[in-house]
Design a protein around this motif. Sequence first.
Motif, PDB file in Angstrom:
ATOM      1  N   ALA A 198       0.863  -1.186   0.000  1.00 24.91           N
ATOM      2  CA  ALA A 198       0.000   0.000   0.000  1.00 24.91           C
ATOM      3  C   ALA A 198       0.894   1.229   0.000  1.00 24.91           C
ATOM      4  CB  ALA A 198      -0.916  -0.008   1.220  1.00 24.91           C
ATOM      5  N   TYR A 199       0.515   2.231  -0.795  1.00 27.46           N
ATOM      6  CA  TYR A 199       1.307   3.452  -0.944  1.00 27.46           C
ATOM      7  C   TYR A 199       0.419   4.679  -0.742  1.00 27.46           C
ATOM      8  CZ  TYR A 199       4.039   7.152  -3.114  1.00 27.46           C
ATOM      9  OH  TYR A 199       4.712   8.325  -3.343  1.00 27.46           O
ATOM     10  N   SER A 200       0.904   5.630   0.049  1.00 25.86           N
ATOM     11  CA  SER A 200       0.200   6.896   0.261  1.00 25.86           C
ATOM     12  C   SER A 200       0.925   8.007  -0.487  1.00 25.86           C
ATOM     13  CB  SER A 200       0.157   7.245   1.753  1.00 25.86           C
ATOM     14  OG  SER A 200      -0.252   8.585   1.933  1.00 25.86           O
ATOM     15  N   LYS A 201       0.254   8.629  -1.449  1.00 29.19           N
ATOM     16  CA  LYS A 201       0.857   9.767  -2.161  1.00 29.19           C
ATOM     17  C   LYS A 201       1.053  10.946  -1.212  1.00 29.19           C
ATOM     18  CE  LYS A 201      -0.836   8.884  -6.821  1.00 29.19           C
ATOM     19  NZ  LYS A 201      -1.650   9.397  -7.923  1.00 29.19           N
ATOM     20  N   LYS A 202       0.173  11.071  -0.237  1.00 36.53           N
ATOM     21  CA  LYS A 202       0.221  12.206   0.688  1.00 36.53           C
ATOM     22  C   LYS A 202       1.487  12.195   1.544  1.00 36.53           C
ATOM     23  CE  LYS A 202      -2.577  14.509   4.204  1.00 36.53           C
ATOM     24  NZ  LYS A 202      -3.824  14.440   4.971  1.00 36.53           N
ATOM     25  N   THR A 203       1.872  11.018   2.052  1.00 42.65           N
ATOM     26  CA  THR A 203       3.040  10.933   2.940  1.00 42.65           C
ATOM     27  C   THR A 203       4.234  10.256   2.283  1.00 42.65           C
ATOM     28  OG1 THR A 203       2.408   8.789   3.868  1.00 42.65           O
ATOM     29  CG2 THR A 203       1.562  10.761   4.987  1.00 42.65           C
ATOM     30  N   GLU A 212       4.541   7.247   1.914  1.00 45.10           N
ATOM     31  CA  GLU A 212       4.798   6.059   2.721  1.00 45.10           C
ATOM     32  C   GLU A 212       4.430   4.809   1.938  1.00 45.10           C
ATOM     33  OE1 GLU A 212       3.660   4.127   7.055  1.00 45.10           O
ATOM     34  OE2 GLU A 212       2.765   6.016   6.442  1.00 45.10           O
ATOM     35  N   TRP A 213       5.269   3.785   2.087  1.00 44.00           N
ATOM     36  CA  TRP A 213       5.030   2.483   1.491  1.00 44.00           C
ATOM     37  C   TRP A 213       5.055   1.465   2.606  1.00 44.00           C
ATOM     38  CZ3 TRP A 213       3.626  -0.176  -2.692  1.00 44.00           C
ATOM     39  CH2 TRP A 213       3.970  -1.522  -2.787  1.00 44.00           C
ATOM     40  N   THR A 214       4.076   0.597   2.640  1.00 47.90           N
ATOM     41  CA  THR A 214       4.067  -0.493   3.602  1.00 47.90           C
ATOM     42  C   THR A 214       3.630  -1.745   2.865  1.00 47.90           C
ATOM     43  OG1 THR A 214       3.330  -1.221   5.795  1.00 47.90           O
ATOM     44  CG2 THR A 214       1.709  -0.091   4.435  1.00 47.90           C
ATOM     45  N   ILE A 263      -2.479   1.097   8.498  1.00 47.29           N
ATOM     46  CA  ILE A 263      -2.047   2.287   7.780  1.00 47.29           C
ATOM     47  C   ILE A 263      -2.571   3.532   8.483  1.00 47.29           C
ATOM     48  CG2 ILE A 263      -1.859   1.136   5.536  1.00 47.29           C
ATOM     49  CD1 ILE A 263      -4.612   2.397   4.856  1.00 47.29           C
ATOM     50  N   TRP A 290      -4.985   5.491  -0.083  1.00 51.53           N
ATOM     51  CA  TRP A 290      -3.848   4.596  -0.322  1.00 51.53           C
ATOM     52  C   TRP A 290      -4.087   3.825  -1.614  1.00 51.53           C
ATOM     53  CZ3 TRP A 290       0.359   3.538   3.092  1.00 51.53           C
ATOM     54  CH2 TRP A 290       0.367   4.331   4.236  1.00 51.53           C
ATOM     55  N   VAL A 325      -3.354   0.298  -3.407  1.00 54.48           N
ATOM     56  CA  VAL A 325      -3.006  -1.061  -2.991  1.00 54.48           C
ATOM     57  C   VAL A 325      -2.710  -1.895  -4.238  1.00 54.48           C
ATOM     58  CG1 VAL A 325      -3.803  -3.139  -1.796  1.00 54.48           C
ATOM     59  CG2 VAL A 325      -4.449  -0.875  -0.939  1.00 54.48           C
TER      60      VAL A 325
END
Length: 181
Positions: A141-146, A148-150, A164, A169, A171
């Motif tokens: 999952a990836y957040s464009k805002k932060t 962040e990748w998890t 998350i 996000w 996915v």
Amino acid sequence: PPTTSTEPSPLPPPTTTFSPPPPPPPPPLDGTVKGKVSDDKGKPVSGAGIRVFKKDFSASFGAMSGSDGSFAIDIPPGTYEVEIFAPLGRKDFLRPQPVSFDLSAGATKELMLQAASVVKAISGTVQFANGAPVSDAEVGAYSKKTSEWTSTVTDSKGSFAMNISGGAWIVGVRPLDPSQA
């Protein structure tokens, strides 16, 4: 009898004085960014990655938090952003948005950086088209805002779950071993 000469006496050699060029101006004094990294409950986080960078990516500096969550990095004056990364193996540590700050020559900027709180959980099952579970997939999952990748890996039943922070996000799923896909 004494002789007199009408020739002029030799002149002493000319003296030339060379001054060294003035020294260059001293480089700007570095400043220091320091602080502490804590989890979403305010407890110190040891081993968190800290990255300080210019928005145009022309400079980047890194450090790792100590056992008490503290860090210190000497950097040139300028405008920067700082972000923190989870220590290896910490699944409960969610990266917050980067923090912007200005640093003057010789100054110290103190920052308290805190992990984001778990707001959402994503869970599900990955299956082949025939309904059989995919037990060797990575779900990310990836957040464009932060930025962040998890990610996590599916279990033997094709199930996965991850925590998350808030926001939208993206996915995706991919095989752990593409040669076996």
